[in-house]
Design an enzyme around this catalytic site. Structure first.
Site, mmCIF file in Angstrom:
data_model
loop_
_atom_site.group_PDB
_atom_site.id
_atom_site.type_symbol
_atom_site.label_atom_id
_atom_site.label_comp_id
_atom_site.label_asym_id
_atom_site.label_seq_id
_atom_site.Cartn_x
_atom_site.Cartn_y
_atom_site.Cartn_z
ATOM 1 N N HIS A 59 -5.694 15.696 -5.030
ATOM 2 C CA HIS A 59 -6.089 15.863 -3.793
ATOM 3 C C HIS A 59 -6.030 17.468 -3.449
ATOM 4 O O HIS A 59 -6.640 18.149 -2.571
ATOM 5 C CB HIS A 59 -5.176 15.319 -2.822
ATOM 6 C CG HIS A 59 -5.473 13.799 -2.632
ATOM 7 N ND1 HIS A 59 -5.723 13.119 -3.764
ATOM 8 C CD2 HIS A 59 -5.836 12.942 -1.624
ATOM 9 C CE1 HIS A 59 -6.156 11.734 -3.330
ATOM 10 N NE2 HIS A 59 -6.207 11.702 -2.011
ATOM 11 N N ASN B 77 -0.240 12.986 4.299
ATOM 12 C CA ASN B 77 -0.936 12.445 5.034
ATOM 13 C C ASN B 77 -0.604 12.755 6.597
ATOM 14 O O ASN B 77 0.192 11.761 7.182
ATOM 15 C CB ASN B 77 -0.544 10.830 4.884
ATOM 16 C CG ASN B 77 -1.749 9.872 5.343
ATOM 17 O OD1 ASN B 77 -2.604 10.281 5.922
ATOM 18 N ND2 ASN B 77 -2.036 8.799 4.477
ATOM 19 N N TYR C 237 0.759 -1.181 0.007
ATOM 20 C CA TYR C 237 -0.007 0.015 -0.014
ATOM 21 C C TYR C 237 0.662 1.255 0.034
ATOM 22 O O TYR C 237 1.770 1.439 0.913
ATOM 23 C CB TYR C 237 -0.871 -0.113 1.259
ATOM 24 C CG TYR C 237 -1.695 1.411 1.421
ATOM 25 C CD1 TYR C 237 -2.730 1.665 0.365
ATOM 26 C CD2 TYR C 237 -1.457 2.223 2.248
ATOM 27 C CE1 TYR C 237 -3.383 2.652 0.435
ATOM 28 C CE2 TYR C 237 -2.104 3.471 2.260
ATOM 29 C CZ TYR C 237 -3.107 3.691 1.304
ATOM 30 O OH TYR C 237 -3.803 4.796 1.364
ATOM 31 N N GLY D 18 -6.883 4.727 -0.610
ATOM 32 C CA GLY D 18 -8.090 4.733 0.024
ATOM 33 C C GLY D 18 -8.893 3.974 -0.533
ATOM 34 O O GLY D 18 -8.483 2.457 -0.503
ATOM 35 N N ARG E 60 -15.351 37.697 41.995
ATOM 36 C CA ARG E 60 -14.779 36.918 43.063
ATOM 37 C C ARG E 60 -14.251 35.318 42.493
ATOM 38 O O ARG E 60 -13.247 35.130 43.147
ATOM 39 C CB ARG E 60 -15.873 36.775 43.902
ATOM 40 C CG ARG E 60 -15.492 36.073 45.137
ATOM 41 C CD ARG E 60 -16.469 35.890 46.305
ATOM 42 N NE ARG E 60 -18.034 36.132 46.145
ATOM 43 C CZ ARG E 60 -18.843 35.513 46.166
ATOM 44 N NH1 ARG E 60 -19.033 34.177 46.789
ATOM 45 N NH2 ARG E 60 -20.293 35.871 45.801
#
Length: 521
Positions: free
Chosen positions: A84, A197, A54, A61, A286
């Site tokens: 992309h 990535n 891969y 994807g 306060r």
């Protein structure tokens, strides 16, 4: 000029800010170059084998099932960057893009991505040349990294797309690279994917937000102290023994800051000397250390997350130099889910919540200063001639509008998830969106604190019979020297408010007070 050396073991908050905001130069260490070469050897060995791996010899994807032959792999890496780089909307700020690129280089240099040393050097060269890729607001879901933003940066390395030069002019990236003697890269196996990535955009924005919020929380402690003085409140609630019995460190730090600012004030402690004496001050006065302290502790956790991310190598797949079974060259390539942005997204959202609450309590103090029924003797709206003059009435409107916007920005982005990539990426972090809205929240908080500063200093000056603390005097003097006027008839307020905002944003409020108080937390 400061030089940042990138090694294999991550980087620091200070280095990120130096590169993003101060244009520090970048060098790759010899260790990083060696690690890059070693990891690349693993990728090259795997690329030569017939088995699909891969990111090396497959699609990406939902398309990861296709084995890609040698003749198409350069095209594959080039295509993933081009396809992309699909961002839309306004341009992202220069400092964000520089942080994004530097943090990606940090991971690349770790030796876990398989990128060649010459690609890493080109990334450093682009940053050193002051070339900033055009990155757009929309395009990241915060999972599989900040994909579109990082793709636009990778596109510049290829000499494609648009980028901003050191002269702030936008030109074709190829022209800018040529003008600076930088050769565009041709991406090899895995390199396109490795450049895209990571959680680098959201992490860079987290780091810069933390730096800004640290200054703003200190500023808010100062303005809270000024408001307490102006309202003739008591500083007894700031006693260290009271905060020791509820031992939250942020609370103790905020109370200590307020005590330091209020030291030797003649305005505190008069709350029981009025016609209608108070038993105690309102919560917004306060409980200021408790609210600001909770935000400080939130920042401490966010810094812990940021430090862990800075030490991380976020990529998918990653190269592990451990002599594993897949591949040769002394390592293997493994898929993982480390790109998921949840750890960063959560703290980005948490910070937006804390910032909204700090803005809210500051606005409540401002409103109290302006209300003659609750300000203990101050004129309505701090006006010179109430009725003829409106004073700071609409300044508080502006502050209230900012607080309302802060509440909307505090709605978490990280609880949302929109599946993508044909349901392969079916749960995403939305961390980029969380970071973008936090940047807006930080800007709003700066303005909210500036309005409280503007009102509190005017109110103190109207208490002419009593002397404020030396630190308060220093703050008022510095504010007036910066061009922000004091009490008087109505005038065009927007320039005063803008100047007060710049005074807070640039750290001048803290700088004015610390010579008197010593360093504040």
């Amino acid at each position: 000029m400061h030089t940042v050396v990138v090694g294999t073991s991550g980087t620091t908050v200070e280095d990120v800010i130096a590169v993003a905001r101060d244009n520090a130069r970048i060098e790759l260490s010899e260790e990083a170059v060696a690690a890059l070469a070693a990891a690349r050897a693993v990728v090259d060995a795997l690329a030569a084998k017939p088995e699909p791996v891969y990111g090396v010899s497959t699609g990406f994807g939902a398309l990861a099932t296709r084995h890609i032959g040698h003749d198409l792999r350069t095209q594959l890496q080039r295509n993933i960057v081009r396809s992309h780089a699909a961002g839309m909307g306004p341009r992202v700020e220069r400092e964000v893009v520089r942080a994004l690129m530097f943090l990606r280089l940090k991971t690349v240099a770790s030796g876990h991505t398989g990128v060649r040393p010459e690609v890493a050097q080109t990334m450093a060269d682009v940053l050193n040349a002051g070339i900033t890729p055009v990155v757009h607001e929309y395009g990241s879901l915060g999972c599989s990294g900040d994909l579109a933003p990082l793709s636009h940066c990778a596109l510049t390395l290829m000499g494609e797309g648009d980028a901003e030069g050191p002269d702030a002019a936008v030109r074709p990236a190829g022209e800018l690279l040529a003008a600076h003697g930088i050769r565009p890269v041709e991406l090899h196996e895995k390199e396109g994917l490795a450049l895209l990535n990571g959680t680098d955009g959201m992490l860079g924005m987290l780091i810069m937000a933390l730096a800004d919020l640290q200054r703003l929380y200190t500023s808010a402690d100062i303005t809270a102290a000024l408001s307490l003085e102006a309202l003739l409140g008591t500083d007894k609630v700031l006693a260290p023994e009271l905060h020791a019995i509820r031992p939250h460190p942020g609370q103790a730090a905020a109370a200590a800051n307020m005590r330091a600012v209020l030291k030797d004030s003649e305005l505190t402690g008069h709350f029981q000397e009025e016609e209608a004496p108070r038993v105690q001050d309102a919560y917004s006065v306060r409980c200021a250390p408790q609210v600001a302290g909770a935000g400080r502790d939130t920042m401490a956790y966010a810094r812990l997350v940021a430090d862990r991310e800075l030490a991380a190598a976020v990529d998918n797949p990653v190269v592990l130099l451990d002599g594993g079974t897949q591949g040769s060259g002394g390592g293997r390539v493994e898929s993982n889910g480390n790109f998921h942005g949840a750890p960063v997204a959560y703290v980005l959202d948490f910070l937006a919540i804390a910032a909204a609450d700090l803005g809210s309590i500051a606005e409540r103090r401002t409103d109290r200063l302006l209300d003659k029924n609750r300000s203990h003797g101050l004129p309505p709206f701090l006006a010179d001639d109430a009725g003829v003059d409106s004073g700071l009435m609409i300044a508080q409107y502006t502050q209230a509008a900012l607080v309302s916007d802060m509440k909307r920005l505090a709605v978490p982005a990280s609880v949302d998830s929109i599946p993508s990539s044909a349901m392969q990426e079916d749960h995403v972090s939305m961390g980029w969106s969380a970071a973008r809205k936090l940047r807006t929240a930080v800007d709003n908080l700066t303005r909210i604190i500036a309005v409280e500063l503007y009102a509190a200093t005017r109110a103190i000056e109207l208490r002419r019979s009593l002397s404020p603390a030396p630190a308060s005097k220093a703050a008022i003097a510095a504010l007036r020297a910066s061009g922000v006027e004091g009490p008087g008839p109505d005038r065009f307020l927007a320039p005063d408010l803008a100047a007060a905002e710049a005074f807070v944003r640039e750290g001048k409020l803290v700088a004015a007070v610390e010579p008197v108080t010593g360093p504040l937390a």
